[in-house]
Design an enzyme around this catalytic site. Structure first.
Site, PDB file in Angstrom:
ATOM      1  N   ALA A  40       0.940  -1.427   0.439  1.00 31.16           N
ATOM      2  CA  ALA A  40       0.181  -0.291   0.290  1.00 31.16           C
ATOM      3  C   ALA A  40       0.861   1.351   0.137  1.00 31.16           C
ATOM      4  O   ALA A  40      -0.032   2.455   0.216  1.00 31.16           O
ATOM      5  CB  ALA A  40      -1.200  -0.216   1.185  1.00 31.16           C
ATOM      6  N   ALA A  41       3.017   1.270  -0.567  1.00 28.42           N
ATOM      7  CA  ALA A  41       3.475   2.049   0.522  1.00 28.42           C
ATOM      8  C   ALA A  41       2.867   3.760  -1.553  1.00 28.42           C
ATOM      9  O   ALA A  41       2.532   5.195  -0.348  1.00 28.42           O
ATOM     10  CB  ALA A  41       4.699   2.029  -0.390  1.00 28.42           C
ATOM     11  N   GLY A  42       1.712   3.016  -2.116  1.00 31.91           N
ATOM     12  CA  GLY A  42       1.785   4.158  -3.273  1.00 31.91           C
ATOM     13  C   GLY A  42       0.771   4.593  -2.847  1.00 31.91           C
ATOM     14  O   GLY A  42       0.502   6.141  -2.728  1.00 31.91           O
ATOM     15  N   ASP A  43      -0.434   4.181  -2.262  1.00 32.13           N
ATOM     16  CA  ASP A  43      -1.272   5.187  -1.558  1.00 32.13           C
ATOM     17  C   ASP A  43      -1.130   5.595  -0.499  1.00 32.13           C
ATOM     18  O   ASP A  43      -2.054   6.816  -0.458  1.00 32.13           O
ATOM     19  CB  ASP A  43      -2.655   3.381  -1.722  1.00 32.13           C
ATOM     20  CG  ASP A  43      -3.219   2.839  -2.562  1.00 32.13           C
ATOM     21  OD1 ASP A  43      -3.275   2.718  -3.397  1.00 32.13           O
ATOM     22  OD2 ASP A  43      -3.116   1.023  -2.332  1.00 32.13           O
TER      23      ASP A  43
END
Length: 302
Positions: free
Chosen positions: A239-242
């Site tokens: 979920a890093a991009g989110d």
């Protein structure tokens, strides 16, 4: 307020020694179930980072739908949850020992999102100053929602993930597009800064290129900036991009300062990759501030 229109999924996470090769069978090291979906991840992250949020999404009628509904409700996101007669969306995620991931998505209820639902909730959505979109719902919904927000002078941030089914028509309504390197290449056929320049030519106001452990690059009407990634021990980058998009939107809503918003987002994403799961990896506002203070970044507080 920040509006989020998008997906919710249940993430079925298989931790493995290495990515499974064609024809290979391997035992997973562990299995866990987490709430996820790019829309839900961004909405929960915004909420956890202290923003007021309105999240419009379609929730399924099965056990995964109940799990997602309960999780979103506990996070304080109830008003825009639309029940539909379909199984909930889910993602099968393969995560290696070093934190890399590979994801297969079943859209399920997310495919039921439509323009009429947006119109039905438009009054509440347009109370927001910033709109966050992703591409796990039908593209025509993103296109119409971006158009409506742009007509009202709101800021539209579009995460083109997955980068399929996207037409150039949306770009004129996008203030900030936020692809990773792979998505930028899929959209333009080019790499790095060349890809960013091509997206500007297509009509986007600004491009925020997410480059993982190489940091991020921002260019466009609001200026040009580079921010290095923080060095951490990565466990799961799901979920890093989110988390990055949400944290950027939260700080930008407070300050309208691009560079500091990028630093805040980079710190939040760095914390998230040190934890398993999507929404379970999202840091609280105080954690991000503490992380930055420990690295002598000043002025990040409420």
């Amino acid at each position: 307020m920040i509006a989020v229109v998008g997906s919710n999924n249940v993430d079925l996470v298989l931790t493995v020694d290495h990515f499974t090769q064609p024809g290979e069978t391997q035992k997973c090291l562990s299995y866990e179930r987490f709430p996820g979906g790019k829309g839900a991840n961004q909405a929960v992250a915004c909420k956890k980072l202290t923003a007021e949020v309105y999240f419009l999404t379609c929730v399924g009628n099965d056990g995964n739908g109940e799990f997602s509904f309960e999780t979103l409700t506990r996070a304080g996101l109830r008003d825009g949850l639309v029940r539909v007669e379909l199984p909930n969306g889910f993602a099968m995620i393969e995560v290696t020992r070093d934190g890399q991931n590979r994801i297969i998505i079943f859209p399920g209820a997310n495919a039921a999102m439509n323009v009429k639902l947006v119109q039905d909730h438009l009054y509440e959505l347009l109370k927001a100053d910033i709109l966050l979109l992703q591409n796990e719902i039908p593209f025509e919904v993103n296109l119409e929602t971006a158009r409506k927000f742009k007509e009202k002078g709101k800021l539209v941030i579009f995460d083109p993930a997955p980068a399929i089914g996207i037409t150039d028509e949306i770009y004129e309504y996008v203030d900030i597009i936020t692809p990773n390197e792979s998505e930028a290449h899929q959209l333009t056929g080019k790499f790095g800064e060349s890809a960013a320049r091509e997206l500007l030519k297509k009509g986007c106001g600004n491009v925020l290129l997410k480059m993982g452990d190489k940091g991020c690059y921002f260019t466009g009407k609001l200026g040009t900036f580079r921010v290095d990634a923080f060095k951490v021990d990565a466990v799961d980058s799901t979920a890093a991009g989110d988390v990055f998009n949400a944290a950027f939107a939260v700080w930008f809503e407070k300050s309208r300062d691009v560079q500091r918003s990028l630093v805040f987002a980079t710190a939040a994403a760095a914390i998230s990759v040190t934890r398993l799961g999507a929404q379970s990896s999202i840091p609280a506002f105080e954690e991000v501030v503490k992380f930055l203070n420990e690295r002598e970044f000043e002025g990040f507080d409420r």
